[in-house]
Design an enzyme around this catalytic site. Structure first.
Site, PDB file in Angstrom:
ATOM      1  N   ASP A 211      -5.317  59.114 -27.768  1.00  0.00           N
ATOM      2  CA  ASP A 211      -5.760  59.913 -26.617  1.00  0.00           C
ATOM      3  C   ASP A 211      -5.217  61.346 -26.528  1.00  0.00           C
ATOM      4  O   ASP A 211      -4.029  61.564 -26.747  1.00  0.00           O
ATOM      5  CB  ASP A 211      -5.316  59.261 -25.307  1.00  0.00           C
TER       6      ASP A 211
ATOM      7  N   GLU B 125      -9.105  52.678 -18.243  1.00  0.00           N
ATOM      8  CA  GLU B 125      -8.017  53.501 -18.776  1.00  0.00           C
ATOM      9  C   GLU B 125      -8.362  54.982 -18.584  1.00  0.00           C
ATOM     10  O   GLU B 125      -9.524  55.327 -18.366  1.00  0.00           O
ATOM     11  CB  GLU B 125      -7.834  53.242 -20.287  1.00  0.00           C
TER      12      GLU B 125
HETATM   13  C1  FRU Z   1      -6.177  54.407 -24.322  1.00  0.00           C
HETATM   14  C2  FRU Z   1      -4.757  53.860 -24.249  1.00  0.00           C
HETATM   15  C3  FRU Z   1      -4.125  54.211 -22.925  1.00  0.00           C
HETATM   16  C4  FRU Z   1      -2.665  54.153 -23.255  1.00  0.00           C
HETATM   17  C5  FRU Z   1      -2.630  54.676 -24.667  1.00  0.00           C
HETATM   18  C6  FRU Z   1      -1.587  54.048 -25.535  1.00  0.00           C
HETATM   19  O1  FRU Z   1      -6.645  54.619 -25.607  1.00  0.00           O
HETATM   20  O2  FRU Z   1      -4.799  52.469 -24.468  1.00  0.00           O
HETATM   21  O3  FRU Z   1      -4.517  53.385 -21.861  1.00  0.00           O
HETATM   22  O4  FRU Z   1      -1.906  54.923 -22.367  1.00  0.00           O
HETATM   23  O5  FRU Z   1      -3.907  54.435 -25.229  1.00  0.00           O
HETATM   24  O6  FRU Z   1      -1.493  54.699 -26.767  1.00  0.00           O
END
Ligand code: FRU
Length: 482
Positions: A22, A204
């Protein structure tokens, strides 16, 4: 060398080495766009998360900087945002220096292993040197988990009307809004979405921001979801409606997707960019993100996209367009006149030095079409519109390497949402991705691909060539200078 390996994006951000997911902490400050990202500096697969860091002054050329945040005794550094605390509400500014404050999720792997349900908590870090070095706040965490396993990805904005910060937090199957006067103390305001929108997976990486349409302010709520996307795996849905400082009220309850392709995820927008809203996502999908066939690095970001609202029938929809900053990369444009002939290789006359390029056209009479990218090995990436079903699609079944995951070769579909007399399509093609925008960006699709050789041919198949107006193809200059 670093940026010359096969599949290396030439007009997108990718890390010099190792794993990313992300985008995080995207904020504009002192003429600089900051892009932090979920980063694992020890391997090309997901692992204990850090915040990597890159900056840009023009949104296209990125400079990777040292890691901004390392895991600590409270856990890994999961996704979150960053704000410019101009009024020093947090008191973290010193000697008149405005603090940049990052609000992120601490994910405690020990708590997870022990089977507890409160191992994700929200914490702060701040920087007094333009985001280069960061200090974690001594009072972390600032928002404690009430017993919800998935409690993460805070996106914080200043709500000027009530002089308070709003945190939009992903809390399992819904969004929870919190408010704070100082980023340190948070109060729950409301919940949204338990019975609205797509719920094929956990919610998310949300985002909340206002945008104007014909002078009227609407609020957009972005909610990423994994799995449960329209073409499987992870994807970005959105709602339009109203926000009053406490509660989000959607205009309607329809499920809509910001990008229908398989490979845009965790996308959110930059903070502190005034009335412009610039979006960027992770160009991958959790279904196979750990398996795509790159060697030294894994996964890249989308191009930056400018978001706008459009009224379609009675609905208020979100549209995406390549950010205008991308035009700076246009090297050479060939306007193809008067019309394209069937079987004509549109790239034939484009200087072969441009392995990355864009294709733009207008279409009359809503024709069905197929745009076929191909290489000298006969591998093809097909982007099309089926006017019988009203669907756009991307078929990458013969695009190159596809067998690293059984889901990868599936064709992706997206509905057409508007039928103007003349519509526009845009395709942006890089070493291992395509991004497709149609009908003013109301339908957007992103897909990665791994051809054995670059796609150096482009053919358009369309029933009546006279339906195509002003097709053009433009070579794009690599941001890495080759
Ligand atoms: C989304 C996610 C988020 C989390 C991060 C962990 O892709 O799963 O929810 O904070 O990646 O790397």
């Amino acid at each position: 060398e670093t940026y010359r390996d096969q599949y290396r994006p030439q007009i997108h951000f990718s890390p010099a080495a190792h794993w990313i997911n992300d985008p995080n902490g995207m904020v504009y400050f002192n003429h600089t766009y900051h892009l932090f990202f979920q980063y694992y500096p020890d391997a090309t697969v997901w692992g204990p998360m850090h915040w990597g860091h890159a900056t840009s002054t023009d949104l296209v050329h990125w400079k990777e900087l040292p890691i901004a945040l390392y895991p600590d005794s409270l856990g890994y550094i999961f996704s979150g945002s960053a704000v410019v605390d101009s009024n020093n509400t947090s008191g973290l500014g010193k000697k008149g220096k405005i603090p940049l404050v990052a609000i992120f999720t601490h994910h405690n792997p020990n708590g997870e292993k022990a089977g507890t349900n409160n191992y994700q908590n929200q914490s702060l870090a701040y920087s007094l040197d333009n985001g280069i070095t960061w200090t974690k706040y001594a009072g972390n965490p600032v928002l404690n988990n009430p017993g919800i396993k998935d409690f993460r990805d805070p996106k914080v904005m200043w709500y000027a009307r009530q002089k308070k910060w709003i945190m939009t937090l992903a809390t399992k199957d819904r969004i929870t809004f919190y408010s704070s006067p100082n980023l340190k103390k948070w109060k729950k305001e409301s919940e949204f979405g338990a019975t609205i929108g797509a719920h094929g997976g956990v919610w998310e990486c949300p985002d909340l921001f206002p945008l104007k349409l014909n002078g009227k302010t609407h609020w957009v709520l972005i909610v990423n979801i994994n799995p449960g996307g329209p073409n499987g795996g992870s994807a970005t849905q959105y709602f339009t409606g109203d926000f009053n400082g406490s509660k989000f009220t959607p205009r309607d309850t329809k499920t809509r997707w910001l990008d229908y392709g398989p490979d845009e995820y965790a996308g959110i927008t930059w903070g502190n960019t005034g009335s412009r809203k610039i979006f960027l996502g992770w160009m991958s999908n959790w279904e196979y993100a750990n398996q795509v066939p790159t060697e030294k690095w894994r996964n890249a970001m989308t191009i930056p996209r400018e978001l706008s609202l459009k009224a379609v029938n009675n609905e208020v929809l979100l549209a995406s367009a390549p950010a205008k900053e991308l035009n700076a990369l246009t090297a050479k444009t060939l306007v193809l006149k008067p019309t394209v002939k069937a079987g004509q290789d549109i790239l034939a006359n484009l200087n072969k030095q441009y392995k990355q390029y864009r294709f733009d056209a207008k279409l009359r009479n809503k024709p069905g079409f197929r745009i076929k990218l191909s290489n000298d090995e006969g591998e093809t990436m097909v982007i099309g519109y089926d006017n019988k079903t009203g669907n756009y699609y991307i078929d990458r079944s013969a695009s190159g390497k596809t067998d690293f995951n059984p889901n990868f070769a599936k064709t992706a579909y997206a509905p057409r949402l508007a039928f103007p007399k003349t519509s526009d399509i845009h395709l942006i093609i890089d070493a291992s991705s395509i991004e497709f925008f149609a009908d003013g960006g109301l339908t957007t699709m992103t897909a990665v691909c791994f051809p054995h050789k670059p796609y150096t041919h482009l053919y358009i198949e369309i029933l009546k060539v006279s339906d195509i107006v002003q097709p053009s193809v433009s070579g794009l200059v690599s941001i890495h200078g080759n």
